[in-house]
Each structure stands twice: as structure tokens, then as C-alpha cells.
Design a protein around this motif. Structure first.
Motif, PDB file in Angstrom:
ATOM      1  N   GLY A 140       0.812  -1.207   0.000  1.00  0.00           N
ATOM      2  CA  GLY A 140       0.000   0.000   0.000  1.00  0.00           C
ATOM      3  C   GLY A 140       0.841   1.250   0.000  1.00  0.00           C
ATOM      4  N   SER A 141       0.218   2.356   0.343  1.00  0.00           N
ATOM      5  CA  SER A 141       0.906   3.646   0.320  1.00  0.00           C
ATOM      6  C   SER A 141       1.965   3.699   1.403  1.00  0.00           C
ATOM      7  CB  SER A 141      -0.107   4.775   0.504  1.00  0.00           C
ATOM      8  OG  SER A 141      -0.830   4.607   1.714  1.00  0.00           O
ATOM      9  N   ASN A 142       2.857   4.680   1.292  1.00  0.00           N
ATOM     10  CA  ASN A 142       3.985   4.869   2.213  1.00  0.00           C
ATOM     11  C   ASN A 142       4.859   3.619   2.269  1.00  0.00           C
ATOM     12  OD1 ASN A 142       3.152   7.536   3.101  1.00  0.00           O
ATOM     13  ND2 ASN A 142       1.517   6.490   4.234  1.00  0.00           N
ATOM     14  N   ASN A 143       4.962   2.931   1.113  1.00  0.00           N
ATOM     15  CA  ASN A 143       5.787   1.725   0.986  1.00  0.00           C
ATOM     16  C   ASN A 143       5.382   0.653   1.993  1.00  0.00           C
ATOM     17  OD1 ASN A 143       7.785   0.315  -0.415  1.00  0.00           O
ATOM     18  ND2 ASN A 143       9.360   0.879   1.070  1.00  0.00           N
ATOM     19  N   TYR A 144       4.097   0.577   2.294  1.00  0.00           N
ATOM     20  CA  TYR A 144       3.580  -0.442   3.215  1.00  0.00           C
ATOM     21  C   TYR A 144       3.665  -1.825   2.578  1.00  0.00           C
ATOM     22  CZ  TYR A 144       0.128  -3.258   5.717  1.00  0.00           C
ATOM     23  OH  TYR A 144      -0.517  -4.259   6.389  1.00  0.00           O
ATOM     24  N   LYS A 145       4.202  -2.805   3.340  1.00  0.00           N
ATOM     25  CA  LYS A 145       4.303  -4.178   2.888  1.00  0.00           C
ATOM     26  C   LYS A 145       3.980  -5.107   4.048  1.00  0.00           C
ATOM     27  CE  LYS A 145       7.944  -3.440  -0.589  1.00  0.00           C
ATOM     28  NZ  LYS A 145       8.282  -2.046  -0.254  1.00  0.00           N
ATOM     29  N   MET A 146       3.241  -6.182   3.736  1.00  0.00           N
ATOM     30  CA  MET A 146       2.951  -7.192   4.748  1.00  0.00           C
ATOM     31  C   MET A 146       2.928  -8.565   4.093  1.00  0.00           C
ATOM     32  SD  MET A 146       0.732  -9.429   6.373  1.00  0.00           S
ATOM     33  CE  MET A 146      -0.967  -9.059   5.947  1.00  0.00           C
ATOM     34  N   LEU A 147       3.765  -9.458   4.588  1.00  0.00           N
ATOM     35  CA  LEU A 147       3.805 -10.838   4.124  1.00  0.00           C
ATOM     36  C   LEU A 147       3.531 -11.755   5.305  1.00  0.00           C
ATOM     37  CD1 LEU A 147       4.471 -13.126   2.070  1.00  0.00           C
ATOM     38  CD2 LEU A 147       6.867 -12.916   2.819  1.00  0.00           C
ATOM     39  N   ALA A 179       6.698  -0.336   6.846  1.00  0.00           N
ATOM     40  CA  ALA A 179       6.191   0.850   6.155  1.00  0.00           C
ATOM     41  C   ALA A 179       7.159   1.995   6.410  1.00  0.00           C
ATOM     42  CB  ALA A 179       4.791   1.223   6.643  1.00  0.00           C
ATOM     43  N   ASP A 180       7.153   2.978   5.505  1.00  0.00           N
ATOM     44  CA  ASP A 180       8.037   4.136   5.660  1.00  0.00           C
ATOM     45  C   ASP A 180       7.460   5.199   6.574  1.00  0.00           C
ATOM     46  OD1 ASP A 180       9.871   2.959   4.024  1.00  0.00           O
ATOM     47  OD2 ASP A 180       9.341   4.108   2.234  1.00  0.00           O
ATOM     48  N   GLY A 181       6.166   5.088   6.943  1.00  0.00           N
ATOM     49  CA  GLY A 181       5.556   6.057   7.832  1.00  0.00           C
ATOM     50  C   GLY A 181       4.900   7.198   7.085  1.00  0.00           C
ATOM     51  N   PHE A 182       3.895   7.805   7.718  1.00  0.00           N
ATOM     52  CA  PHE A 182       3.151   8.893   7.078  1.00  0.00           C
ATOM     53  C   PHE A 182       3.546  10.263   7.611  1.00  0.00           C
ATOM     54  CE2 PHE A 182       0.732   7.540  10.764  1.00  0.00           C
ATOM     55  CZ  PHE A 182       0.386   8.731  11.375  1.00  0.00           C
ATOM     56  N   LYS A 183       4.314  10.307   8.720  1.00  0.00           N
ATOM     57  CA  LYS A 183       4.746  11.611   9.221  1.00  0.00           C
ATOM     58  C   LYS A 183       5.920  12.139   8.407  1.00  0.00           C
ATOM     59  CE  LYS A 183       3.090  10.951  13.935  1.00  0.00           C
ATOM     60  NZ  LYS A 183       3.424  10.942  15.381  1.00  0.00           N
ATOM     61  N   GLN A 184       6.065  13.463   8.390  1.00  0.00           N
ATOM     62  CA  GLN A 184       7.061  14.111   7.545  1.00  0.00           C
ATOM     63  C   GLN A 184       8.134  14.736   8.429  1.00  0.00           C
ATOM     64  OE1 GLN A 184       4.437  16.784   5.542  1.00  0.00           O
ATOM     65  NE2 GLN A 184       3.322  15.123   4.507  1.00  0.00           N
ATOM     66  N   LEU A 185       9.306  14.099   8.400  1.00  0.00           N
ATOM     67  CA  LEU A 185      10.424  14.546   9.218  1.00  0.00           C
ATOM     68  C   LEU A 185      11.135  15.704   8.522  1.00  0.00           C
ATOM     69  CD1 LEU A 185      12.199  13.984  11.744  1.00  0.00           C
ATOM     70  CD2 LEU A 185      13.483  12.367  10.339  1.00  0.00           C
ATOM     71  N   ASN A 245      12.966   8.374   7.269  1.00  0.00           N
ATOM     72  CA  ASN A 245      11.968   7.332   7.468  1.00  0.00           C
ATOM     73  C   ASN A 245      11.315   7.516   8.833  1.00  0.00           C
ATOM     74  OD1 ASN A 245      10.788   4.709   8.181  1.00  0.00           O
ATOM     75  ND2 ASN A 245      11.830   3.928   6.373  1.00  0.00           N
ATOM     76  N   THR A 246       9.984   7.538   8.869  1.00  0.00           N
ATOM     77  CA  THR A 246       9.262   7.629  10.143  1.00  0.00           C
ATOM     78  C   THR A 246       8.413   6.371  10.382  1.00  0.00           C
ATOM     79  OG1 THR A 246       7.388   8.788   9.119  1.00  0.00           O
ATOM     80  CG2 THR A 246       9.172  10.143  10.005  1.00  0.00           C
ATOM     81  N   GLY A 247       8.740   5.313   9.686  1.00  0.00           N
ATOM     82  CA  GLY A 247       7.941   4.087   9.784  1.00  0.00           C
ATOM     83  C   GLY A 247       8.568   3.031  10.667  1.00  0.00           C
ATOM     84  N   GLY A 261       9.705 -18.982  19.221  1.00  0.00           N
ATOM     85  CA  GLY A 261       9.368 -17.768  18.485  1.00  0.00           C
ATOM     86  C   GLY A 261      10.461 -16.728  18.589  1.00  0.00           C
ATOM     87  N   GLN A 262      10.599 -15.921  17.548  1.00  0.00           N
ATOM     88  CA  GLN A 262      11.576 -14.834  17.528  1.00  0.00           C
ATOM     89  C   GLN A 262      10.980 -13.661  16.778  1.00  0.00           C
ATOM     90  OE1 GLN A 262      15.077 -14.770  18.706  1.00  0.00           O
ATOM     91  NE2 GLN A 262      14.649 -12.610  18.386  1.00  0.00           N
ATOM     92  N   ALA A 263      11.020 -12.473  17.380  1.00  0.00           N
ATOM     93  CA  ALA A 263      10.484 -11.273  16.739  1.00  0.00           C
ATOM     94  C   ALA A 263      11.454 -10.115  16.934  1.00  0.00           C
ATOM     95  CB  ALA A 263       9.116 -10.915  17.301  1.00  0.00           C
ATOM     96  N   ASN A 264      11.691  -9.371  15.859  1.00  0.00           N
ATOM     97  CA  ASN A 264      12.548  -8.189  15.901  1.00  0.00           C
ATOM     98  C   ASN A 264      11.783  -7.010  15.297  1.00  0.00           C
ATOM     99  OD1 ASN A 264      15.068  -9.643  16.728  1.00  0.00           O
ATOM    100  ND2 ASN A 264      14.762 -10.615  14.741  1.00  0.00           N
ATOM    101  N   GLU A 265      11.972  -5.852  15.905  1.00  0.00           N
ATOM    102  CA  GLU A 265      11.261  -4.669  15.409  1.00  0.00           C
ATOM    103  C   GLU A 265      12.148  -3.442  15.498  1.00  0.00           C
ATOM    104  OE1 GLU A 265       7.200  -2.022  16.254  1.00  0.00           O
ATOM    105  OE2 GLU A 265       7.488  -3.957  17.231  1.00  0.00           O
ATOM    106  N   MET A 266      12.082  -2.604  14.474  1.00  0.00           N
ATOM    107  CA  MET A 266      12.720  -1.298  14.462  1.00  0.00           C
ATOM    108  C   MET A 266      11.651  -0.278  14.110  1.00  0.00           C
ATOM    109  SD  MET A 266      13.862   1.341  12.467  1.00  0.00           S
ATOM    110  CE  MET A 266      13.910   0.622  10.834  1.00  0.00           C
TER     111      MET A 266
END
Length: 393
Positions: A14-21, A43-49, A54-56, A85-90
Motif C-alpha cells: 500500500g501507500s507509504n511503501n507499506y508491505k505485509m507478508l 512501512a516508511d511512515g506517514f509523518k514528515q520529518l 523514514n518515520t515508519g 518464536g523470535q520477533a525483531n522490530e525497528m
């Protein structure tokens, strides 16, 4: 777990380079089943720095399950399940907001002072579950588990000695600090930007077992559930502050902080719980009564901001302990297949912190109600009261 070889995948963009697999794959054999699964989400985020950026967020989640079990016709049916289970987030997220004036003009803006803000997390989970059906009226469940979670939210905390909350709430009182946050003027030593590494790590681990007994006696159906759990969890705060200055809208590192020179403490809780719950169903009436006992020991060791090696030279410790019985009873009467009456009385409980003498939160909770469900309309009417004897904030 699947009952045969199968797999599934979904991909959304979707918009703002949103991806989900989201994808999984698994299979089942006579005595072994397995499943592997992943979720990739960004996603790259919708806020404008200010000055771009990148604000996503970017998250990767992986999970694997495997189960081995005896044949269904075995004298004692057993199964053993392992989950990893293993999860990483930035996440390029910030605590820094906007002044009311700027929010009214560009509500999706982010000031230049938030360009270094980022949260990194890592989560690992492990669980081993055993089930045994000893007879037609007795089952035993045992679980061994451990969860680990670490996160460092690196974010702007102060500018020129003032908290970002003070600056944005009273911008006319702090014009120099606000100008630096916006990247409109270069900072000097007075207006260094303090970025705090809000670094924490957690774990929880334990083992629990419960025995379930069920029996039919005429039209009455009886079920007794008895269990015990031994649990430990910990939070480790090891934090620091880096200082930056602003140059033409870009934050430049002035001084790297030393880990442990801010919050530097460990909190541990040890808990043992036992419970028993009895349920009886007779015709249209179901009654469930239970009792739980919790014994919790909560301690904290604060090493202070000077003892970054945690040698204990300036150690401050405290400990609190609580033991409580928690009863409850509930009943439900089926008026018809589409409606029923229900009610209950339960003891509420929330453990206190590690400060010695702090009392737990306790309450009595009452409810009585009517519920109905038809093909075209459903609803419920409930009268309730929560009576607190001590409230934790």
C-alpha cells in the motif's frame, strides 16, 4: 497445527511503501506434526520529518511448532509440543510532539530534533507442553516456558536542560530551545540535545502443572481442576544519555554517554500460585467455584548512576512480600437455547511494587445479568459493582 501437508501466503502492499507478508507451512504424520510461520511487516511512515527521513517501522516475526504424540489408541495417550518464536522490530517513533500552533498548520510534521529517535526490540519465546490422558476421567497438563524481551527506545529527552514537555507546552518561555528542536538554529553547549537510551530487558520463566478430573453422575457433570505454578520474572534497566548539537538541521554527536549512568537497577519477582476450581452442571444450571493462593516476593537492587560495573559499592535494595487468598463463584441458568441468566462474586487482586509495606490492590466484584442471542438480535443487561479496599496507581 495442520492435519495434512499445507501452506498459505498473503502479501499486501500500500501507500507509504507499506508491505505485509504472512506465510506458513506445515505437515502432519502419524506421530509428528510441525508448522513454521512468518510475518514480515514494514512501512516508511506517514509523518514528515524535517530534512526528510523514514518515520515508519520494520518488523520480522518467526515461529516454529512441533508436536510428537502416541497413537490415539494407546493405553495412556501423551503428547509433547515445542514452540519457539523470535520477533525483531525497528520503529522510527518519537516522544517529541508539536506545538499547538505548528500542529494546526502541519499535523503530520516531525521536528528535526526527533531525527535520531528510534526503538529497537527483540523478543524470544520458548515453551514445552506435555499432555497425558491417564484415564477417561483424568488429564494432566504441564508447561515449561521462558520469554525474553529487550528494547531500547532511543529518543530526545531534553534540550538546553529543559524537558521536551516544558518546551512544547510553553514555547514562548523557551524560544532558543524550540528553535534548536526545529533545526532552525545551530546549538551551542547550553542547548545540547540530550537523547536518552531508554534501555530495558525483561525475562519471565516458570513451570506449571494442572490436573483435571471429570465425572458424570446421573444428570450431573462434575469437573475439578487443580494446579500449581512457580514463576519468576525480571526487569533490568541499564540506561544512558548521549549529547548532540544541531548543525544546519542535522544532529551531530557531541558526547557519548556511558551505559548505566542513568537508571541502573534490577527488579525481580518470584511467585508461587496454587488453585482449585470445581464446576458442576445439572440440567440447566452451571455453578463454578474456585480458590487461588498467591505468594509473591518482589525485590529491587538499585546500583546507582556511579556504579556502572554493578560492583555493589553504592547498592540500595528493597523487598516486599505478599500472600493472598483469591476466591470466586459464578453461576449460569439456561432459560432456553437462546437466553440465560448469570451472576458471580469474585475477589480482585493486583500485586504491589517492591517498596516495603506497600499493600496490594484488593476488591470485591459483583455482577448479575441476562443475556440473549437470536438470529437477528443479541444483547445483554448487566448490573455490577466493583468495591475496592485499596487502589494502586
Amino acid at each position: 497445527l495442520p492435519i495434512k501437508f499445507s501452506g498459505h501466503a498473503d502479501f499486501i502492499t500500500g501507500s507509504n511503501n507499506y508491505k505485509m507478508l504472512h506465510a506458513n507451512l506445515g505437515n502432519a504424520h502419524d506421530n509428528v506434526s510441525y508448522l513454521v510461520e512468518t510475518l514480515q511487516y514494514s512501512a516508511d511512515g506517514f509523518k514528515q520529518l524535517d530534512n526528510g527521513g523514514n518515520t515508519g517501522f520494520d518488523k520480522q516475526d518467526f515461529m516454529a511448532k512441533v508436536r510428537v504424540h502416541t497413537n490415539p489408541e494407546a493405553q495412556i495417550y501423551q503428547s509433547l509440543s515445542l514452540k519457539i518464536g523470535q520477533a525483531n522490530e525497528m520503529s522510527n517513533e518519537t516522544y517529541l510532539g508539536l506545538t499547538t500552533e505548528d500542529f494546526d498548520i502541519t499535523p503530520q510534521r516531525r521536528y528535526a530534533g526527533s531525527q535520531r529517535d528510534v526503538m529497537n526490540t527483540k523478543h524470544s519465546q520458548y515453551s514445552l507442553n506435555h499432555f497425558a490422558q491417564l484415564s477417561n476421567f483424568m488429564d494432566i497438563h504441564t508447561s515449561l516456558y521462558r520469554n525474553e524481551f529487550s528494547r531500547n527506545w532511543y529518543k530526545l529527552d531534553k534540550v538546553g536542560g529543559q524537558s521536551i514537555n516544558n518546551v512544547l507546552n510553553s514555547p514562548l518561555d523557551f524560544p532558543e530551545q524550540l528553535s534548536v528542536i526545529k533545526g532552525g538554529s545551530d546549538s551551542d553547549n547550553m542547548n545540547d540535545l540530550a537523547v536518552k537510551a531508554n534501555n530495558r530487558s525483561y525475562y519471565s520463566k516458570g513451570i506449571q502443572t494442572n490436573i483435571i478430573l471429570h465425572h458424570m453422575q446421573g444428570s450431573a457433570k462434575h469437573k475439578l481442576d487443580i494446579g500449581i505454578r512457580v514463576h519468576q520474572d525480571e526487569i533490568d534497566r541499564f540506561q544512558w544519555v548521549d549529547l548532540y548539537h544541531m548543525e544546519e538541521g542535522i544532529m551531530q554527536l557531541s558526547l557519548s554517554g556511558t551505559p548505566g549512568t542513568e537508571s541502573n537497577r534490577i527488579g525481580i519477582a518470584n511467585a508461587t500460585a496454587i488453585y482449585g476450581q470445581y464446576k458442576i452442571e445439572v440440567d440447566k444450571l452451571t455453578v463454578t467455584a474456585g480458590m487461588r493462593h498467591e505468594h509473591i516476593s518482589i525485590s529491587r537492587d538499585d546500583y546507582g548512576k556511579e556504579d556502572t560495573n554493578r560492583s555493589g559499592t553504592n547498592l540500595s535494595s528493597r523487598e516486599n512480600e505478599v500472600a493472598v487468598w483469591i476466591p470466586g463463584v459464578a453461576a449460569s441458568y439456561k432459560i432456553s437455547t437462546k437466553s440465560n441468566l448469570f451472576g458471580g462474586v469474585h475477589r480482585g487482586f493486583a500485586p504491589p511494587g517492591s517498596k516495603e509495606g506497600t499493600e496490594p490492590e484488593k476488591s470485591w466484584n459483583y455482577e448479575m445479568g441476562y443475556r440473549f442471542n437470536t438470529p437477528i438480535l443479541s444483547g445483554q443487561l448487566v448490573a455490577y459493582m466493583n468495591d475496592y479496599s485499596n487502589l494502586l496507581g
